[in-house]
Scaffold this active site. Structure first.
Site, short mmCIF file in Angstrom:
data_model
loop_
_atom_site.label_atom_id
_atom_site.label_comp_id
_atom_site.label_asym_id
_atom_site.label_seq_id
_atom_site.Cartn_x
_atom_site.Cartn_y
_atom_site.Cartn_z
N ARG A 131 0.80 -1.24 0.00
CA ARG A 131 0.00 0.00 0.00
C ARG A 131 0.82 1.28 0.00
O ARG A 131 0.34 2.34 0.35
CB ARG A 131 -0.99 0.02 1.17
N LYS A 153 4.02 11.17 -11.87
CA LYS A 153 3.17 10.28 -12.68
C LYS A 153 3.91 8.96 -12.85
O LYS A 153 5.06 8.94 -13.31
CB LYS A 153 2.92 10.88 -14.06
N GLU A 195 11.95 17.73 -25.51
CA GLU A 195 11.25 18.11 -24.28
C GLU A 195 11.92 19.32 -23.63
O GLU A 195 11.26 20.14 -23.00
CB GLU A 195 11.20 16.94 -23.29
N LYS A 237 9.24 22.46 -14.55
CA LYS A 237 8.26 21.37 -14.35
C LYS A 237 7.77 21.35 -12.91
O LYS A 237 6.58 21.18 -12.65
CB LYS A 237 8.86 20.02 -14.74
N GLU A 247 -3.13 17.36 -12.73
CA GLU A 247 -3.52 17.76 -14.07
C GLU A 247 -4.99 18.12 -14.20
O GLU A 247 -5.70 17.67 -15.09
CB GLU A 247 -3.15 16.65 -15.09
N ARG A 251 -1.33 22.06 -15.56
CA ARG A 251 -0.35 21.01 -15.91
C ARG A 251 -0.50 20.57 -17.36
O ARG A 251 0.46 20.09 -17.97
CB ARG A 251 -0.49 19.82 -14.94
N ASN A 255 1.73 19.34 -22.07
CA ASN A 255 1.44 18.48 -23.21
C ASN A 255 1.59 19.21 -24.53
O ASN A 255 1.13 18.71 -25.57
CB ASN A 255 0.01 17.91 -23.09
N HIS A 258 2.15 17.39 -27.70
CA HIS A 258 1.89 15.98 -27.43
C HIS A 258 0.59 15.47 -28.06
O HIS A 258 0.48 14.28 -28.36
CB HIS A 258 1.86 15.72 -25.92
N HIS A 262 1.22 12.31 -30.01
CA HIS A 262 0.62 11.01 -29.70
C HIS A 262 -0.07 10.43 -30.93
O HIS A 262 -0.04 9.22 -31.17
CB HIS A 262 -0.39 11.13 -28.56
N HIS A 275 9.14 8.77 -28.86
CA HIS A 275 8.18 9.73 -28.32
C HIS A 275 8.66 11.17 -28.55
O HIS A 275 7.91 12.01 -29.04
CB HIS A 275 8.01 9.45 -26.82
N1 LIG Z 1 5.94 9.93 -15.81
C1 LIG Z 1 5.98 10.95 -16.63
O1 LIG Z 1 5.63 12.08 -16.28
C2 LIG Z 1 6.49 10.73 -18.02
C3 LIG Z 1 6.80 11.81 -18.84
C4 LIG Z 1 7.33 11.57 -20.10
C5 LIG Z 1 7.56 10.26 -20.53
N2 LIG Z 1 7.26 9.23 -19.69
C6 LIG Z 1 7.51 7.86 -20.10
O2 LIG Z 1 8.92 7.71 -20.24
C7 LIG Z 1 9.18 6.65 -21.17
C8 LIG Z 1 10.25 7.10 -22.11
O3 LIG Z 1 11.41 7.34 -21.37
P1 LIG Z 1 12.85 7.35 -22.06
O4 LIG Z 1 12.80 8.22 -23.26
O5 LIG Z 1 13.82 7.61 -21.00
O6 LIG Z 1 12.95 5.86 -22.65
P2 LIG Z 1 13.63 4.51 -22.07
O7 LIG Z 1 13.45 4.40 -20.63
O8 LIG Z 1 13.09 3.42 -22.94
O9 LIG Z 1 15.17 4.73 -22.39
C9 LIG Z 1 15.60 4.84 -23.73
C10 LIG Z 1 16.71 3.85 -24.04
O10 LIG Z 1 17.94 4.33 -23.49
C11 LIG Z 1 18.55 3.30 -22.70
N3 LIG Z 1 19.33 4.01 -21.70
C12 LIG Z 1 18.90 4.60 -20.58
N4 LIG Z 1 19.89 5.30 -20.01
C13 LIG Z 1 20.98 5.12 -20.78
C14 LIG Z 1 22.31 5.61 -20.72
N5 LIG Z 1 22.68 6.49 -19.78
N6 LIG Z 1 23.19 5.20 -21.66
C15 LIG Z 1 22.79 4.37 -22.66
N7 LIG Z 1 21.54 3.91 -22.79
C16 LIG Z 1 20.65 4.28 -21.86
C17 LIG Z 1 17.38 2.51 -22.22
O11 LIG Z 1 17.78 1.24 -21.79
C18 LIG Z 1 16.51 2.47 -23.47
O12 LIG Z 1 16.99 1.52 -24.37
C19 LIG Z 1 7.86 6.33 -21.83
O13 LIG Z 1 7.38 5.12 -21.32
C20 LIG Z 1 6.94 7.48 -21.42
O14 LIG Z 1 5.60 7.09 -21.31
C21 LIG Z 1 6.74 9.44 -18.46
#
Ligand SMILES: NC(=O)c1ccc[n+]([C@@H]2O[C@H](COP(=O)([O-])OP(=O)(O)OC[C@H]3O[C@@H](n4cnc5c(N)ncnc54)[C@H](O)[C@@H]3O)[C@@H](O)[C@H]2O)c1
Length: 367
Positions: A131, A153, A195, A237, A247, A251, A255, A258, A262, A275
């Site tokens: 929990r 999030k 971003e 942020k 949101e 907030r 987006n 986005h 999307h 993305h």
């Molecule tokens: N929670 C939120 O507010 C929020 C906001 C934006 C995006 N997201 C989510 O984030 C995700 C995307 O995140 P991302 O772009 O970090 O993708 P990811 O986590 O898939 O990382 C991208 C790639 O880089 C690799 N990697 C990570 N760090 C590395 C490093 N230092 N050196 C070499 N390789 C490395 C990972 O293994 C992966 O292959 C999506 O699932 C999206 O929905 C969440």
């Protein structure tokens, strides 16, 4: 410019409780044992990472954790397969099962070591473990450092859509070691940069100009510059999230780009464009629409597209994706409210607003 950016505090006081947490930013922070241990104290740890990140940084984190009190701390490592395709309930269950098998209690701290995929899943596992347990974000991609690690999030994907299952759960701290970016593939780095420039567009005209003026140094991944830039993104942020944690209103400006982005991801099939790449094209489209309404100058649109192109990011919809495809993809977006698509546009550089009122005829020429 200072070699080490200042710490950013996220202050959340909604619901009558003060849930502030620090974001530490700078080169080499993973090897500063004191930083992590100050957050973890003498508690047990469940460290979640993936097969790509583990060989790069896991030993630094374990060394930082295993100081004088190593013998007394239990550390469980969960190494998941890499990729968005594994951001699933099955991976989430693996984290929880590993923590339960190792007899962790609610006092255990979860640590997310990796990009946004690992951060989102670990946060959700922490939110629901017995929990609710604490967690720390150690983001290692540019996107996760400026975006997903801050704001609370968390979640996983469902076969019916991205991020459909999750919770709002704030970390107790974020440690951003800018040196981790040295190993990040160019395409992932560029996706994060989309971003970064978004924050200038929606919230800070000076920051936008600053980024445009430092394009070359950003391409070179200048370490001191990056620490400063990441800190400014986190501060923006944090400020937006403080004003609207769940949101309900402001907030939504985060987006920007986005809604179109999307739609591109969905139409292309998730993973074809990253993305951040889809968001880059979406921002360029939204910027052109904003300029058409007199919100921003054509010169700002040119500066934005020049910046994105310098990182080999797209600035237009994919070939063959017309307004009809956008409209049907956007209708299915989870951010649609009462059947209305919510668009984020710029009323001026640094000021964004949300509107449902966009006609197809305004979108079509700007794709
Ligand atoms: N929670 C939120 O507010 C929020 C906001 C934006 C995006 N997201 C989510 O984030 C995700 C995307 O995140 P991302 O772009 O970090 O993708 P990811 O986590 O898939 O990382 C991208 C790639 O880089 C690799 N990697 C990570 N760090 C590395 C490093 N230092 N050196 C070499 N390789 C490395 C990972 O293994 C992966 O292959 C999506 O699932 C999206 O929905 C969440």
């Amino acid at each position: 410019m200072s070699p080490r950016a200042p710490e950013v505090m996220v202050r959340l006081t909604a619901e009558g409780s003060d849930r502030s947490y620090p974001i530490h930013i700078g080169p080499g922070l993973l090897t500063q044992a004191g930083l992590l241990r100050a957050l973890v104290d003498d508690r047990n740890v469940c460290l979640v990472t993936n097969e790509t990140v583990a060989p790069l940084f896991q030993s630094s984190v374990l060394d930082a954790l295993n100081g004088d009190d190593a013998a007394s701390r239990r550390v469980t490592v969960v190494e998941l397969p890499d990729g968005e395709a594994h951001k699933t309930l099955a991976s989430y269950e693996r984290i929880l099962t590993a923590a339960l098998e190792d007899k962790h209690e609610r006092s255990t701290i979860f640590i997310a070591l990796g990009g946004g995929v690992i951060g989102d899943m670990t946060g959700f596992a922490a939110a629901s473990f017995l929990r609710g347990a604490d967690f720390i974000q150690v983001p290692t991609t540019l996107l996760s450092q400026v975006d997903s690690s801050v704001g609370g999030k968390t979640g996983v994907n469902h076969p019916m859509g991205k991020n459909l299952i999750g919770a709002f759960h704030q970390p107790i701290g974020v440690i951003i070691d800018t040196q981790t970016l040295e190993t990040l593939p160019d395409r992932e780095y560029a996706a994060g940069m989309a971003e970064v420039i978004k924050y200038g567009l929606i919230a800070d005209a000076n920051f936008f100009d600053y980024l445009i003026g430092h394009t070359e140094a950003l391409i070179r991944r200048d370490e001191a510059l990056l620490a400063d830039v990441i800190a400014r993104c986190c501060a923006i942020k944090a400020d937006v999230v403080k004003r609207d944690e769940r949101e309900g209103g402001v907030r939504a400006i985060l987006n920007f780009g986005h809604t179109f982005g999307h739609a591109i991801e969905k139409e292309q099939g998730f993973g074809v464009w990253l993305h951040g790449e889809a968001v880059a094209a979406g921002m360029a489209i939204a910027a052109r629409i904003s300029a058409g309404r007199g919100g921003i100058e054509p010169g700002t649109v040119a500066a934005l597209t020049g910046f994105l192109q310098a990182f080999s990011l797209p600035t237009h919809a994919p070939d063959g994706m017309g307004v009809d495809a956008f409209m049907s993809a956007m209708q299915g977006d989870k951010k649609v409210q009462a059947g209305k698509i919510r668009y984020v546009l710029l009323e001026s550089l640094g000021n964004a607003f949300v509107t449902p009122g966009l006609d197809e005829s305004e979108i079509a020429p700007n794709l």
